[in-house]
Design a protein around this motif. Structure first.
Motif: not given
Length: 755
Positions: A500-501, A515-517, A554-557
Motif C-alpha cells: 500500500r505504501v 519507499f518514495s514520495p 510527514n513531509d508527504v503528509a
C-alpha cells in the motif's frame, strides 16, 4: 460375462474385503446417490464410462495382460487359459496371474478355474494398436455364402465357416500354404504381417499370381477398397515365437536427495508467494473487473500487466487467476449484447460480492483442493488432473526430501503407469504438472512436500497448511535507505500493508520494498493519515521506524493537499503564489489553467486528467468532490456484507469408505424391484383418494424421471421441507435420496405433501 446380471452374481459371491477392493479401484461407483444394492453397483460397473475410466488407470503390464486376454478371446479361446496368455506375452504364468488378479479387483475380468472371462464391454475385435487386423471369423461373416464356399473348395475343406475358422487358427497349416504362394505374393504378405495389416488401394485381380492372396483367404477386401489381413494369418506369418510386448518392471530412475528441510522451506515460500499473488488478483478484481478475451480466456496482456504490478511471474499470475476462478472466488460476467452500431464489451472476471474472503490458511487449502480435484469436464477426460495426481503419487513413494530430477526418467515412469492416456505430448503434461506443483508448494526441488503427502492421504491437510502459513513473517526490517526487507515469506497482511505504501523491488529468499514520495502519496490518496500510516508501519516493524522514513511520511503528509482538484470541470484551489506557479508552468499548459480568483484556477481537463498532470509535474494534489469532501479511490468504497463463507470439508464431505459401503451392500438384498412408470403417481393418487392435481402429477413424474423435487414431510417433530430424488416404492413407504441429508430416507406416503 456380458451383462450386469452376470456381474451381479460375481459381486454377491465376494467377501467384504474383496468387494471393498473393487469399490476402491472404481470410486465412480460410489458417487452420490450411494448405490442401494449390489444390482445398482453392477449396473454402474457395467456402464461404458465407468469401464473407460477404469481402463485409463491401468499400468503398462495390466493393460498388456488385458490386451492379450482380449486377443485370445477374439481368437476363440473362451474362457482363456492363463497359460495361453503367458505364452503370448512370453512371461511366467505366475507373473501373468498376479496382474490378472489386479484386473479382477477392478472388475475388468474374472479368473475362474477354467480360465479368464471378459465382460461384454471389453470384447475387442480391432487390434490395430498391436499391429493386427480383424479376426478371421468376423471377416468370413462379411463375404457371403458363395464366396465362403469358393474359399473352402480352394483350400480343400468341407463347406462351412467353422471349418474355415479352424483352418486359419492352425498356424502350421497357414504357414505350409503360404510357402506355395508366388514369390511377389509372399513378399507382400510378409510385409503386411510384419507391418500394417491393412493396405489402402490394394486391388489384386484374381486371375493373376498376385490374386492368390485373396483367393486363399490371406487377404480380404473391405467396403473402402482396402485389403486387410486376418489376425490369425498375421500371427502365423510372424512365426510361433512371436510375442506381444510385455513390460512387467518399472523403468529405472535415479533418486537424488535434496533434503527434507530445504524442500519444506521452499514449499513454504512458494505457497505464501502464491497466496500473495491470489490476494493481489482478488484486490485488483475487487477494484475493477478483470477483462477477458472474447472467448472467455485469460489474455497474455492482462497476465503480463498484473505480473508487472504485483512483482510476480506470468506463470504465478496465470495460476492465481485460474485457481481463483475455478474456486468460485472470481465470477465470469458475460456483458449484455451491444446495441446496433456499438462495440461489444469483453467478458470480465469480478470478485464475488457475496463470498467472504477466506483466511490465509483456508484460502490456501481451497486453492490446493481446487487444483487437486477440479470440476470434471462436461465432455472428454481431464488429462491434466490425471497426470498431476499420478506425478505426485509417484514422487510421494520416495522418502521425504528425495526427488527424481531427470525429467525424461520421470516421464517414462509416469507413461509406464498410465499408458492408456492417449496424448501426443505426455512429457508436456508431466512438465506442466510439476511446474504448477512447485508454484503451489506441493513439490519443491522435485521432492513431494508435507503438503503434497497430506493431499494424498486426505488427512492432516488442515494441520499441515495451518503450520505452513504460520511460518510466514509478520514483521519487516526497515532500513535508513527507505527500504523494508522481509527475510523469508511475508504473510498476506504484511505484504498488503507494505504494498500500500511502498513499491516491491526484489523477491526470492527475501522480499524488499522501497519507499518514495510517490508510493507514500499513493497511501494518502487512498485515505491514509500521517499518524495512522506511521502507527501501521510501526506495528509491522521489527524495531523502531528509521528517522528518514518518518521524515518522508510527514513531509508527504505536509504537502499532500497543497492543491485541491475539484470536480467542477475542473477547478484548482490553492494559495495565490502556488496557483500563479501552476498557471505559468509550461508542462501544465495543456490543462488550459486560468485564474478566476487569487485562490482559484479553472482547467479545461476533467478532474482525473488534471490530477494526473499535476502529479506528473511533481505536485501532490488531492481529489475533492464539488462539496469539498475528499474523494477516495473506487476500491475503498464500502461493499455489501458477504453472505457466504468458505469452510473446511467436514466428515460428511470426505470420500465414501469402500469398506463401510461393502459391509452395507452385502447386508442389503442383492436386487430390488424396478420402479415402473406411473407407479409413484398411482400410489400418491391412492393416498389422495384419486384427486391429484396436474401439478402433483407432474411432480410424481418428475421424481420417476430422476429429477429432484421439493416436498414437505410431516415428521413427528414437525414439518420439514426436503429435496428428494431417486424414489423406490416399498408398500406405503417411499425410499428416496435426500439431497439435504446426503442419505436415503424412508418417507411414509401419508405424511408427504406434494404441494
Amino acid at each position: 460375462m456380458t451383462t450386469a446380471d452376470d456381474l451381479l452374481g460375481r459381486l454377491a459371491a465376494l467377501s467384504r474385503k474383496e468387494l471393498a477392493k473393487v469399490l476402491a479401484h472404481r470410486p465412480d461407483v460410489l458417487q452420490e446417490p450411494w448405490p442401494r444394492r449390489l444390482d445398482v453397483v453392477a449396473a454402474r460397473l457395467a456402464s461404458v464410462q465407468s469401464v473407460e475410466d477404469a481402463v485409463l488407470g491401468l499400468s503398462s503390464p495390466q493393460a498388456q495382460v488385458l490386451s492379450a486376454v482380449q486377443l485370445c478371446h477374439a481368437l476363440g479361446r473362451r474362457p482363456t487359459p492363463i497359460g495361453e496368455v503367458a505364452k503370448l506375452l512370453d512371461a511366467a504364468p505366475a507373473t501373468v496371474e498376479s496382474f490378472v488378479d489386479e484386473l479382477a479387483e477392478r472388475a475388468l475380468l474374472w479368473h475362474d478355474p477354467d480360465g479368464i472371462r471378459l465382460p461384454g464391454l471389453l470384447h475387442k475385435a480391432n487390434f490395430s494398436d498391436e499391429g493386427l487386423g480383424l479376426p478371421v471369423a468376423e471377416l468370413l461373416g462379411e463375404i457371403g455364402r458363395s464366396r465362403a464356399a469358393h474359399l473352402s473348395r480352394t483350400l480343400g475343406l468341407p463347406e462351412g465357416l467353422k471349418e474355415l475358422v479352424h483352418f486359419f487358427r492352425d498356424g502350421d497349416r497357414v504357414r505350409e500354404l503360404f510357402r506355395t504362394a508366388p514369390e511377389p505374393t509372399r513378399k507382400l504378405l510378409q510385409d503386411m504381417a510384419d507391418g500394417v495389416p491393412e493396405a489402402e488401394g490394394v486391388v489384386l485381380p484374381f486371375h493373376t499370381a498376385e490374386g492368390w492372396a485373396f483367393d486363399h483367404g490371406f487377404l480380404f477386401g473391405t467396403y473402402y477398397g482396402s485389403a486387410v489381413m486376418p489376425i490369425e494369418v498375421s500371427l502365423a506369418l510372424r512365426g510361433p515365437e512371436h510375442q506381444l510386448p510385455f513390460t512387467p518392471d518399472e523403468p529405472e530412475y535415479a533418486v537424488t536427495h535434496v533434503g527434507a528441510e530445504p524442500a519444506e522451506a521452499t514449499s513454504s515460500a512458494a505457497a505464501l508467494r502464491l497466496l500473495d499473488r491470489v490476494s493481489a488478483v482478488l484486490d485488483r478484481a475487487g477494484a475493477e473487473p478483470l477483462p477477458l478475451l472474447k472467448d472467455g480466456t485469460i489474455g497474455a496482456r492482462l497476465v503480463k500487466k498484473l505480473a508487472k504490478d504485483t512483482g510476480g511471474t506470468p506463470a504465478e499470475i496465470e495460476l492465481a487467476i485460474d485457481l481463483a476462478a475455478q474456486a468460485g472466488l472470481l465470477l465470469a460476467d458475460e456483458p449484455p449484447a451491444p446495441r446496433r452500431g456499438q462495440k461489444a464489451s469483453p467478458p470480465t472476471l469480478a470478485l464475488d460480492p457475496g463470498l467472504a474472503r477466506p483466511a490465509p490458511a483456508l484460502l490456501y487449502r481451497l486453492l490446493l483442493t481446487t487444483w487437486w480435484e477440479p470440476a470434471p469436464p462436461e465432455y472428454g477426460t481431464d488429462v491434466d488432473a490425471l497426470v498431476r495426481r499420478l506425478v505426485v503419487r509417484l514422487l510421494a513413494r520416495l522418502e521425504p526430501g528425495a526427488a527424481i530430477v531427470d525429467a525424461d526418467a520421470l516421464t517414462r515412469l509416469a507413461a509406464w503407469h498410465a499408458p492408456m492416456l492417449a496424448t501426443e505430448d505426455f512429457a508436456g503434461y508431466v512438465r506442466d504438472a510439476l511446474d504448477a506443483a512447485e508454484l503451489l508448494g506441493v513439490v519443491a526441488h522435485g521432492a513431494v512436500t508435507a503438503t503434497g503427502r497430506a493431499l494424498l492421504e486426505e488427512d492432516g491437510l488442515v494441520e499441515v497448511t495451518d503450520e505452513l502459513v504460520a511460518r510466514a513473517r509478520t514483521t519487516a526490517l526497515f532500513g535508513t535507505d527507505l527500504t523494508a526487507i522481509v527475510p523469508g515469506s511475508p504473510d498476506a497482511r504484511l505484504a498488503a500493508s507494505l504494498d500500500r505504501v511502498a513499491d516491491r523491488e526484489a523477491q526470492g529468499t527475501a522480499t524488499s520494498w522501497r519507499f518514495s514520495p510517490a508510493s507514500v502519496r499513493r497511501a494518502f490518496d487512498q485515505g491514509a493519515t500521517a499518524a495512522g500510516l506511521l502507527d501501521e508501519l510501526g506495528a509491522i516493524a521489527a524495531g523502531e521506524l528509521p528517522q528518514p522514513l518518518v521524515y518522508l511520511v510527514n513531509d508527504v503528509a505536509r504537502r499532500h493537499g497543497e492543491a485541491r482538484v475539484l470536480d467542477v470541470a475542473s477547478v484548482v484551489v490553492g494559495e495565490p503564489a502556488l496557483l500563479a506557479e501552476l498557471a505559468a508552468h509550461r508542462k501544465l499548459a495543456k490543462l488550459g489553467l486560468r485564474s478566476v480568483a487569487p485562490t482559484v484556477l479553472t482547467s479545461t481537463v476533467d478532474a482525473a486528467g488534471t490530477l494526473a498532470a499535476l502529479r506528473g509535474a511533481g505536485y501532490a494534489p488531492t481529489h475533492h468532490a464539488a462539496d469539498g469532501s475528499i474523494v477516495l479511490p473506487a476500491r475503498e468504497a464500502e461493499a455489501a456484507a458477504p453472505r457466504v463463507a468458505v469452510r473446511d470439508a467436514g466428515p460428511g464431505d470426505r470420500p465414501p469408505s469402500p469398506l463401510d459401503h461393502a459391509e452395507r451392500l452385502l447386508a442389503a438384498p442383492a436386487s430390488g424391484p424396478n420402479l415402473l412408470r406411473g407407479q409413484v403417481a398411482r400410489a400418491m393418487s391412492d393416498r389422495y383418494s384419486g384427486r391429484l392435481t396436474p401439478k402433483q402429477q407432474q411432480l410424481c413424474w418428475q421424481l420417476e424421471a430422476g429429477i429432484p423435487a421439493d416436498v414437505v414431510y410431516r415428521a413427528d417433530d414437525g414439518p420439514a421441507r426436503l429435496v428428494i430424488a431417486y424414489p423406490e416404492l416399498d408398500g406405503d413407504v417411499l425410499d428416496v435420496w435426500s439431497l439435504d441429508d446426503r442419505a436415503y430416507r424412508r418417507l411414509e406416503l401419508a405424511r408427504i405433501d406434494l404441494g
